[in-house]
Design a protein around this motif. Sequence first.
Motif, mmCIF file in Angstrom:
data_model
loop_
_atom_site.group_PDB
_atom_site.id
_atom_site.type_symbol
_atom_site.label_atom_id
_atom_site.label_comp_id
_atom_site.label_asym_id
_atom_site.label_seq_id
_atom_site.Cartn_x
_atom_site.Cartn_y
_atom_site.Cartn_z
ATOM 1 N N ILE A 57 43.044 48.156 38.993
ATOM 2 C CA ILE A 57 42.674 47.048 39.867
ATOM 3 C C ILE A 57 41.158 46.953 39.959
ATOM 4 O O ILE A 57 40.476 47.942 40.202
ATOM 5 C CB ILE A 57 43.283 47.216 41.275
ATOM 6 C CG1 ILE A 57 44.788 47.463 41.177
ATOM 7 C CG2 ILE A 57 42.999 45.991 42.140
ATOM 8 C CD1 ILE A 57 45.406 48.004 42.443
ATOM 9 N N SER A 58 40.679 45.747 39.740
ATOM 10 C CA SER A 58 39.240 45.514 39.769
ATOM 11 C C SER A 58 38.925 44.552 40.907
ATOM 12 O O SER A 58 39.625 43.565 41.108
ATOM 13 C CB SER A 58 38.831 44.912 38.421
ATOM 14 O OG SER A 58 37.582 44.296 38.538
ATOM 15 N N VAL A 59 37.879 44.884 41.697
ATOM 16 C CA VAL A 59 37.489 43.975 42.774
ATOM 17 C C VAL A 59 36.022 43.593 42.593
ATOM 18 O O VAL A 59 35.172 44.441 42.339
ATOM 19 C CB VAL A 59 37.789 44.577 44.181
ATOM 20 C CG1 VAL A 59 37.059 45.879 44.424
ATOM 21 C CG2 VAL A 59 37.441 43.592 45.290
ATOM 22 N N TYR A 60 35.765 42.297 42.691
ATOM 23 C CA TYR A 60 34.388 41.792 42.659
ATOM 24 C C TYR A 60 33.941 41.618 44.099
ATOM 25 O O TYR A 60 34.644 40.996 44.897
ATOM 26 C CB TYR A 60 34.303 40.417 41.985
ATOM 27 C CG TYR A 60 34.731 40.340 40.544
ATOM 28 C CD1 TYR A 60 34.924 41.494 39.783
ATOM 29 C CD2 TYR A 60 34.937 39.096 39.944
ATOM 30 C CE1 TYR A 60 35.322 41.396 38.446
ATOM 31 C CE2 TYR A 60 35.334 38.994 38.617
ATOM 32 C CZ TYR A 60 35.529 40.150 37.877
ATOM 33 O OH TYR A 60 35.929 40.045 36.575
ATOM 34 N N SER A 61 32.763 42.139 44.417
ATOM 35 C CA SER A 61 32.265 42.007 45.772
ATOM 36 C C SER A 61 30.762 41.819 45.767
ATOM 37 O O SER A 61 30.044 42.503 45.033
ATOM 38 C CB SER A 61 32.637 43.251 46.582
ATOM 39 O OG SER A 61 31.989 43.214 47.828
ATOM 40 N N SER A 62 30.291 40.914 46.613
ATOM 41 C CA SER A 62 28.844 40.717 46.736
ATOM 42 C C SER A 62 28.329 41.450 47.970
ATOM 43 O O SER A 62 27.188 41.309 48.360
ATOM 44 C CB SER A 62 28.536 39.225 46.827
ATOM 45 O OG SER A 62 29.397 38.605 47.759
#
Lengths: 79, 137
Positions: free
Chosen positions: A37-42
Amino acid sequence: MEDVKPTKVIDARGSYCPGPLMELIKAYKQGKVGDVISVYSSDEGTRKDAPAWIQKSGNELVGVYTRDGYYEIVMKKVK
Amino acid sequence: MAEKTSIILFSGAMDKLMAGSIISSGAVANGMDVDIFVTFWALLQLKKNGRPAPTLSPDAGNMAGQIMQVMAEKKIPSWLDTLKKLQEIGTVNVYACAMFADLMGIKKNDLDPIVKDIIGVSQFVDMARESKMTLFL
Protein backbone atom coordinates in the motif's frame (compact mmCIF):
# COMPACT_ATOMS: atom_id res chain seq x y z
CA MET A 1 11.34 0.24 -4.76
CA GLU A 2 10.84 0.25 -8.51
CA ASP A 3 10.32 -3.53 -8.53
CA VAL A 4 7.65 -3.43 -5.78
CA LYS A 5 4.34 -2.58 -7.39
CA PRO A 6 1.76 -1.15 -5.02
CA THR A 7 -1.49 -3.12 -4.76
CA LYS A 8 -3.22 0.08 -3.77
CA VAL A 9 -2.33 3.75 -4.04
CA ILE A 10 -3.95 6.33 -1.78
CA ASP A 11 -3.66 9.93 -2.87
CA ALA A 12 -4.09 11.88 0.37
CA ARG A 13 -2.33 15.02 -0.82
CA GLY A 14 -3.96 18.13 0.59
CA SER A 15 -5.26 16.27 3.63
CA TYR A 16 -3.77 17.10 7.03
CA CYS A 17 -2.51 14.99 9.91
CA PRO A 18 -3.90 12.53 10.84
CA GLY A 19 -5.95 12.25 7.62
CA PRO A 20 -3.44 10.42 5.41
CA LEU A 21 -2.51 7.97 8.17
CA MET A 22 -6.15 7.17 8.82
CA GLU A 23 -6.66 6.53 5.07
CA LEU A 24 -3.66 4.21 5.15
CA ILE A 25 -5.00 2.32 8.17
CA LYS A 26 -8.38 1.95 6.48
CA ALA A 27 -6.76 0.49 3.36
CA TYR A 28 -4.63 -1.75 5.56
CA LYS A 29 -7.66 -3.10 7.39
CA GLN A 30 -9.50 -3.75 4.14
CA GLY A 31 -6.49 -5.34 2.47
CA LYS A 32 -4.93 -8.77 2.72
CA VAL A 33 -1.51 -10.02 3.78
CA GLY A 34 1.03 -9.36 1.08
CA ASP A 35 -0.63 -6.18 -0.16
CA VAL A 36 1.68 -3.27 -0.87
CA ILE A 37 0.00 0.00 0.00
CA SER A 38 1.33 3.36 -1.06
CA VAL A 39 0.12 6.68 0.34
CA TYR A 40 0.86 10.10 -1.13
CA SER A 41 0.90 12.87 1.43
CA SER A 42 1.87 16.53 1.37
CA ASP A 43 1.69 16.65 5.15
CA GLU A 44 4.86 16.72 7.27
CA GLY A 45 3.25 15.08 10.31
CA THR A 46 2.30 12.04 8.24
CA ARG A 47 5.89 11.63 7.01
CA LYS A 48 6.83 10.78 10.59
CA ASP A 49 3.59 9.32 11.90
CA ALA A 50 2.89 6.84 9.11
CA PRO A 51 6.31 5.07 9.14
CA ALA A 52 6.13 4.90 12.96
CA TRP A 53 2.68 3.32 12.75
CA ILE A 54 3.75 0.86 10.04
CA GLN A 55 6.63 -0.41 12.15
CA LYS A 56 4.77 -0.37 15.46
CA SER A 57 1.92 -2.36 13.95
CA GLY A 58 4.37 -5.07 12.89
CA ASN A 59 4.19 -4.40 9.17
CA GLU A 60 6.98 -3.74 6.72
CA LEU A 61 8.02 -0.21 5.85
CA VAL A 62 9.10 -0.50 2.24
CA GLY A 63 10.21 3.10 2.06
CA VAL A 64 9.60 6.81 2.42
CA TYR A 65 10.26 8.72 -0.80
CA THR A 66 10.40 12.43 -1.45
CA ARG A 67 8.51 13.15 -4.66
CA ASP A 68 7.76 16.42 -6.38
CA GLY A 69 6.03 18.40 -3.63
CA TYR A 70 4.83 15.41 -1.62
CA TYR A 71 5.98 12.25 0.10
CA GLU A 72 5.26 8.69 -0.86
CA ILE A 73 5.18 6.20 1.98
CA VAL A 74 5.01 2.54 1.05
CA MET A 75 4.13 -0.36 3.32
CA LYS A 76 3.69 -4.07 2.95
CA LYS A 77 0.95 -5.74 4.92
CA VAL A 78 2.62 -8.53 6.88
CA LYS A 79 -0.20 -9.26 9.33
CA MET B 1 -9.71 -6.85 24.67
CA ALA B 2 -8.46 -3.60 23.16
CA GLU B 3 -7.04 -0.88 25.38
CA LYS B 4 -9.32 2.10 25.82
CA THR B 5 -9.16 5.88 25.84
CA SER B 6 -11.87 8.03 27.42
CA ILE B 7 -12.54 11.59 26.41
CA ILE B 8 -14.94 14.06 27.99
CA LEU B 9 -15.98 16.78 25.56
CA PHE B 10 -17.22 19.74 27.59
CA SER B 11 -16.31 22.77 25.51
CA GLY B 12 -18.38 23.61 22.45
CA ALA B 13 -15.46 25.48 20.88
CA MET B 14 -14.54 24.07 17.45
CA ASP B 15 -10.81 23.90 18.19
CA LYS B 16 -11.39 21.82 21.32
CA LEU B 17 -13.88 19.54 19.58
CA MET B 18 -11.34 19.05 16.79
CA ALA B 19 -8.64 18.27 19.33
CA GLY B 20 -10.99 15.57 20.62
CA SER B 21 -11.58 14.04 17.20
CA ILE B 22 -7.89 14.19 16.25
CA ILE B 23 -6.71 12.62 19.50
CA SER B 24 -9.38 9.95 18.95
CA SER B 25 -7.76 9.27 15.56
CA GLY B 26 -4.42 8.82 17.30
CA ALA B 27 -6.00 6.39 19.75
CA VAL B 28 -7.58 4.33 16.96
CA ALA B 29 -4.26 4.34 15.08
CA ASN B 30 -2.74 2.80 18.18
CA GLY B 31 -5.36 0.09 18.28
CA MET B 32 -7.36 1.62 21.13
CA ASP B 33 -11.13 1.86 21.47
CA VAL B 34 -12.48 5.29 22.35
CA ASP B 35 -15.39 6.24 24.61
CA ILE B 36 -16.46 9.85 24.33
CA PHE B 37 -18.77 11.50 26.85
CA VAL B 38 -20.30 14.68 25.49
CA THR B 39 -21.69 17.22 27.91
CA PHE B 40 -22.60 20.88 28.30
CA TRP B 41 -21.55 23.12 25.38
CA ALA B 42 -20.14 20.26 23.37
CA LEU B 43 -23.50 18.48 23.53
CA LEU B 44 -25.22 21.48 21.96
CA GLN B 45 -22.94 20.93 18.95
CA LEU B 46 -24.44 17.45 18.52
CA LYS B 47 -27.99 18.70 18.16
CA LYS B 48 -29.54 18.01 14.75
CA ASN B 49 -31.16 21.43 14.72
CA GLY B 50 -30.38 24.71 16.41
CA ARG B 51 -26.66 24.27 17.00
CA PRO B 52 -24.98 27.41 18.33
CA ALA B 53 -22.79 29.09 15.69
CA PRO B 54 -19.24 27.67 15.70
CA THR B 55 -16.72 29.60 17.78
CA LEU B 56 -13.15 28.99 18.88
CA SER B 57 -11.87 28.80 22.45
CA PRO B 58 -10.69 32.05 24.09
CA ASP B 59 -7.10 30.76 23.58
CA ALA B 60 -7.44 31.73 19.93
CA GLY B 61 -7.62 35.39 20.95
CA ASN B 62 -7.42 37.74 18.00
CA MET B 63 -6.33 34.89 15.70
CA ALA B 64 -9.81 33.36 15.71
CA GLY B 65 -10.94 34.92 12.44
CA GLN B 66 -7.71 34.02 10.67
CA ILE B 67 -7.81 30.39 11.86
CA MET B 68 -11.45 29.94 10.86
CA GLN B 69 -10.56 31.25 7.41
CA VAL B 70 -7.52 28.96 7.05
CA MET B 71 -9.55 25.93 8.13
CA ALA B 72 -12.22 26.77 5.56
CA GLU B 73 -9.67 27.35 2.79
CA LYS B 74 -7.84 24.10 3.50
CA LYS B 75 -11.13 22.23 3.75
CA ILE B 76 -10.35 20.77 7.16
CA PRO B 77 -13.03 18.17 7.91
CA SER B 78 -15.37 18.93 10.79
CA TRP B 79 -14.79 17.15 14.11
CA LEU B 80 -18.01 15.20 13.58
CA ASP B 81 -17.03 14.05 10.09
CA THR B 82 -13.62 13.00 11.46
CA LEU B 83 -15.32 10.89 14.14
CA LYS B 84 -17.70 9.33 11.61
CA LYS B 85 -14.84 8.37 9.29
CA LEU B 86 -12.99 7.00 12.26
CA GLN B 87 -15.86 4.64 13.00
CA GLU B 88 -15.15 2.93 9.68
CA ILE B 89 -11.79 1.73 10.97
CA GLY B 90 -12.10 1.59 14.72
CA THR B 91 -14.41 1.56 17.71
CA VAL B 92 -15.48 5.03 18.76
CA ASN B 93 -18.51 5.24 21.04
CA VAL B 94 -20.16 8.60 21.55
CA TYR B 95 -22.36 9.05 24.60
CA ALA B 96 -24.44 12.06 25.57
CA CYS B 97 -24.59 13.25 29.16
CA ALA B 98 -27.99 12.48 30.72
CA MET B 99 -27.82 15.37 33.17
CA PHE B 100 -27.32 18.08 30.56
CA ALA B 101 -29.74 16.43 28.14
CA ASP B 102 -32.45 16.44 30.84
CA LEU B 103 -31.65 20.01 31.79
CA MET B 104 -32.11 21.20 28.23
CA GLY B 105 -34.94 18.83 27.38
CA ILE B 106 -32.81 17.10 24.73
CA LYS B 107 -33.92 13.63 23.65
CA LYS B 108 -31.81 11.07 21.79
CA ASN B 109 -33.82 11.83 18.64
CA ASP B 110 -32.74 15.47 18.82
CA LEU B 111 -29.09 14.44 18.55
CA ASP B 112 -26.89 13.39 15.66
CA PRO B 113 -27.15 9.63 15.03
CA ILE B 114 -23.50 9.25 16.02
CA VAL B 115 -24.74 9.32 19.62
CA LYS B 116 -24.97 5.71 20.75
CA ASP B 117 -26.85 6.40 23.95
CA ILE B 118 -27.62 8.95 26.63
CA ILE B 119 -25.90 7.80 29.81
CA GLY B 120 -25.24 9.05 33.32
CA VAL B 121 -21.91 10.24 34.62
CA SER B 122 -21.50 7.21 36.86
CA GLN B 123 -21.69 4.85 33.92
CA PHE B 124 -19.13 6.88 32.04
CA VAL B 125 -16.73 7.09 34.97
CA ASP B 126 -17.01 3.33 35.25
CA MET B 127 -15.91 3.09 31.58
CA ALA B 128 -13.13 5.61 32.19
CA ARG B 129 -11.87 3.58 35.13
CA GLU B 130 -11.10 0.75 32.74
CA SER B 131 -9.31 2.97 30.25
CA LYS B 132 -5.64 3.83 29.87
CA MET B 133 -6.13 7.54 29.63
CA THR B 134 -8.89 10.03 30.21
CA LEU B 135 -8.99 13.54 28.81
CA PHE B 136 -11.25 16.46 29.66
CA LEU B 137 -11.51 19.00 26.87
